[in-house]
Each structure stands twice: as structure tokens, then as C-alpha cells.
Design an enzyme around this catalytic site. Structure first.
Site, PDB file in Angstrom:
ATOM      1  N   HIS A 126       0.984  -1.128  -0.111  1.00  0.00           N
ATOM      2  CA  HIS A 126       0.004   0.014   0.132  1.00  0.00           C
ATOM      3  C   HIS A 126       0.873   1.279  -0.143  1.00  0.00           C
ATOM      4  CE1 HIS A 126      -3.058  -2.634   2.306  1.00  0.00           C
ATOM      5  NE2 HIS A 126      -3.664  -2.324   1.131  1.00  0.00           N
ATOM      6  N   LYS A 128     -17.497  -5.071   9.416  1.00  0.00           N
ATOM      7  CA  LYS A 128     -16.218  -5.873   9.528  1.00  0.00           C
ATOM      8  C   LYS A 128     -15.798  -5.913  11.029  1.00  0.00           C
ATOM      9  CE  LYS A 128     -14.164  -6.652   5.057  1.00  0.00           C
ATOM     10  NZ  LYS A 128     -13.369  -6.394   4.207  1.00  0.00           N
ATOM     11  N   ARG A 149      -2.622  -6.295  -8.145  1.00  0.00           N
ATOM     12  CA  ARG A 149      -1.307  -7.304  -7.842  1.00  0.00           C
ATOM     13  C   ARG A 149      -1.323  -8.127  -9.101  1.00  0.00           C
ATOM     14  NH1 ARG A 149      -3.404  -7.739  -2.044  1.00  0.00           N
ATOM     15  NH2 ARG A 149      -5.163  -7.920  -3.105  1.00  0.00           N
ATOM     16  N   SER A 151      -3.212  -7.695   3.266  1.00  0.00           N
ATOM     17  CA  SER A 151      -3.157  -7.340   4.599  1.00  0.00           C
ATOM     18  C   SER A 151      -4.039  -8.804   5.051  1.00  0.00           C
ATOM     19  CB  SER A 151      -4.371  -6.318   4.817  1.00  0.00           C
ATOM     20  OG  SER A 151      -4.161  -5.169   4.356  1.00  0.00           O
TER      21      SER A 151
HETATM   22  O1  PNS Z   1      -8.662  -2.574   0.638  1.00  0.00           O
HETATM   23  P1  PNS Z   1     -10.045  -3.083   0.027  1.00  0.00           P
HETATM   24  O2  PNS Z   1     -11.039  -3.873   1.374  1.00  0.00           O
HETATM   25  O3  PNS Z   1      -9.954  -3.860  -1.137  1.00  0.00           O
HETATM   26  O4  PNS Z   1     -10.963  -1.831  -0.216  1.00  0.00           O
HETATM   27  C1  PNS Z   1     -12.181  -2.000  -0.886  1.00  0.00           C
HETATM   28  C2  PNS Z   1     -12.715  -0.264  -0.922  1.00  0.00           C
HETATM   29  C3  PNS Z   1     -12.652   0.476   0.230  1.00  0.00           C
HETATM   30  C4  PNS Z   1     -12.042   0.490  -2.009  1.00  0.00           C
HETATM   31  C5  PNS Z   1     -14.457  -0.651  -1.655  1.00  0.00           C
HETATM   32  O5  PNS Z   1     -14.983  -1.581  -0.422  1.00  0.00           O
HETATM   33  C6  PNS Z   1     -14.989   0.583  -1.463  1.00  0.00           C
HETATM   34  O6  PNS Z   1     -15.005   1.541  -2.452  1.00  0.00           O
HETATM   35  N1  PNS Z   1     -16.140   0.598  -0.503  1.00  0.00           N
HETATM   36  C7  PNS Z   1     -17.037   1.900  -0.193  1.00  0.00           C
HETATM   37  C8  PNS Z   1     -18.656   1.386  -0.725  1.00  0.00           C
HETATM   38  C9  PNS Z   1     -18.810   1.921  -2.120  1.00  0.00           C
HETATM   39  O7  PNS Z   1     -18.557   2.994  -2.552  1.00  0.00           O
HETATM   40  N2  PNS Z   1     -19.359   0.712  -2.944  1.00  0.00           N
HETATM   41  C10 PNS Z   1     -19.773   0.751  -4.017  1.00  0.00           C
HETATM   42  C11 PNS Z   1     -18.464   0.791  -5.091  1.00  0.00           C
HETATM   43  S1  PNS Z   1     -18.360  -0.484  -6.119  1.00  0.00           S
END
Ligand code: PNS
Length: 158
Positions: free
Chosen positions: A17, A41, A90, A128
Site C-alpha cells: 500500500h 467488519k 497485483r 493485509s
Molecule cells: O482494501 P479493500 O478492502 O480492497 O478496499 C475496498 C474499497 C474500500 C475500495 C471498497 O470496498 C469501497 O470503495 N467501498 C466503499 C463503498 C462503495 O462505494 N461501494 C460501491 C463501489 S463499487
């Protein structure tokens, strides 16, 4: 001004990150690292702790800000006047879900572009959740996460 949001759970932030954040800082005028506050979560680190870890680790990156958000990412980006979402990629396995999210975000706000940055090869296996699993089972996580949280991760599993 090009403002990018770099969103994620960052539970915890890995050196993968940090690498993406640092490289994004070279491409955009401002990068806002946005930690998702997801009440559904059960995280290892609280949102406040994750923000603090990122602040300490990215302190020297002058155009990088650390924040947290709830709700829709596109709404958050808009509230920050950000027109770019930066995500790290990745392996091919990341692609399908990332494409789905990028297209959904585009549908929600066509003015915001998602940009993918390839991981550095040395971090391409890193996540993570794998770091947490290795630490939980007593394996070595040196060099995989910021030094300031190495010890704390092991403590949380005791
Ligand atoms: O590190 P992660 O858990 O892969 O990150 C995921 C993240 C935070 C980028 C994604 O879950 C997100 O954008 N969540 C916010 C909710 C949202 O906007 N959902 C619709 C988008 S498709």
C-alpha cells in the site's frame, strides 16, 4: 489541480500500500488516502488506529493526506473535489473485482476516473489478510508492513 483518492481498508497498511501511495504522490497534485470505516467488519485495528499508522508512515510525503470515510466512495471523492480513484493491482485475480468496482463507480459518477497502478514486483504476493494470517501463526512479517506496527500485529494475536 489533480486530486486523487486512494481508498482501502488498510487493516493493516502493508508496504505494498505504502508503495502505491508514494508513487501516486509523484503523479498527482494531492493524494487523499481514505480508510474505509466499515461497521460490518471486525477489524484488527480501529479506523482511528489505521489512520494514525498511515499518518506516521506517510508523514514525509508532503502532498499526501490521510482521512477516513463511510458510505459511497464516489460521494466521498466528490466531497473532496477528487477526480481520480487510484487502486493498486497485483495479480490477474484482482482484476475482475476491481473492474466491476471501477465500472460501478463510473456509473455512479462518470466524472471520476479509476486509475490502476501495477504493484511493485516485490510486493505482488502481499495482502493485509495474508500478513495477518502469517502473524497469527507466528511467521515472519518483517519488511511486509511498516516497521512501527510489526510488533503490534503480533501482540493483537496473543
Ligand atoms: O482494501 P479493500 O478492502 O480492497 O478496499 C475496498 C474499497 C474500500 C475500495 C471498497 O470496498 C469501497 O470503495 N467501498 C466503499 C463503498 C462503495 O462505494 N461501494 C460501491 C463501489 S463499487
Amino acid at each position: 489541480m489533480r486530486i486523487a483518492v486512494c481508498p482501502g481498508s488498510f487493516d493493516p497498511a502493508t508496504n505494498g500500500h505504502i508503495d502505491i501511495i508514494e508513487r501516486s504522490g509523484l503523479l498527482f497534485d494531492k493524494v487523499i488516502v481514505a480508510v474505509l470505516n466499515n461497521p460490518k467488519k471486525q477489524p484488527l485495528f480501529s479506523v482511528e488506529e489505521r489512520v494514525e499508522i498511515l499518518k506516521k508512515t506517510c508523514g514525509a510525503m508532503k502532498n499526501v493526506e490521510i482521512d477516513s470515510f463511510t458510505g459511497l466512495l464516489t460521494e466521498y471523492a466528490k466531497s473532496k473535489n477528487a477526480n481520480v480513484i487510484v487502486k493498486g493491482l497485483r495479480a490477474v485475480s484482482d482484476f475482475e473485482y476491481e473492474l466491476q468496482m471501477a465500472l460501478m463507480n463510473k456509473k455512479l459518477n462518470p466524472e471520476i476516473e479509476t486509475v490502476f497502478m501495477m504493484t511493485s514486483s516485490k510486493y505482488s504476493y502481499l495482502s493485509s489478510s495474508l500478513v495477518k494470517e502469517v502473524a497469527r501463526l507466528g511467521g515472519c512479517i518483517k519488511g511486509l508492513v511498516p516497521e512501527i506496527i510489526e510488533g503490534e500485529i503480533y501482540k493483537r494475536f496473543k
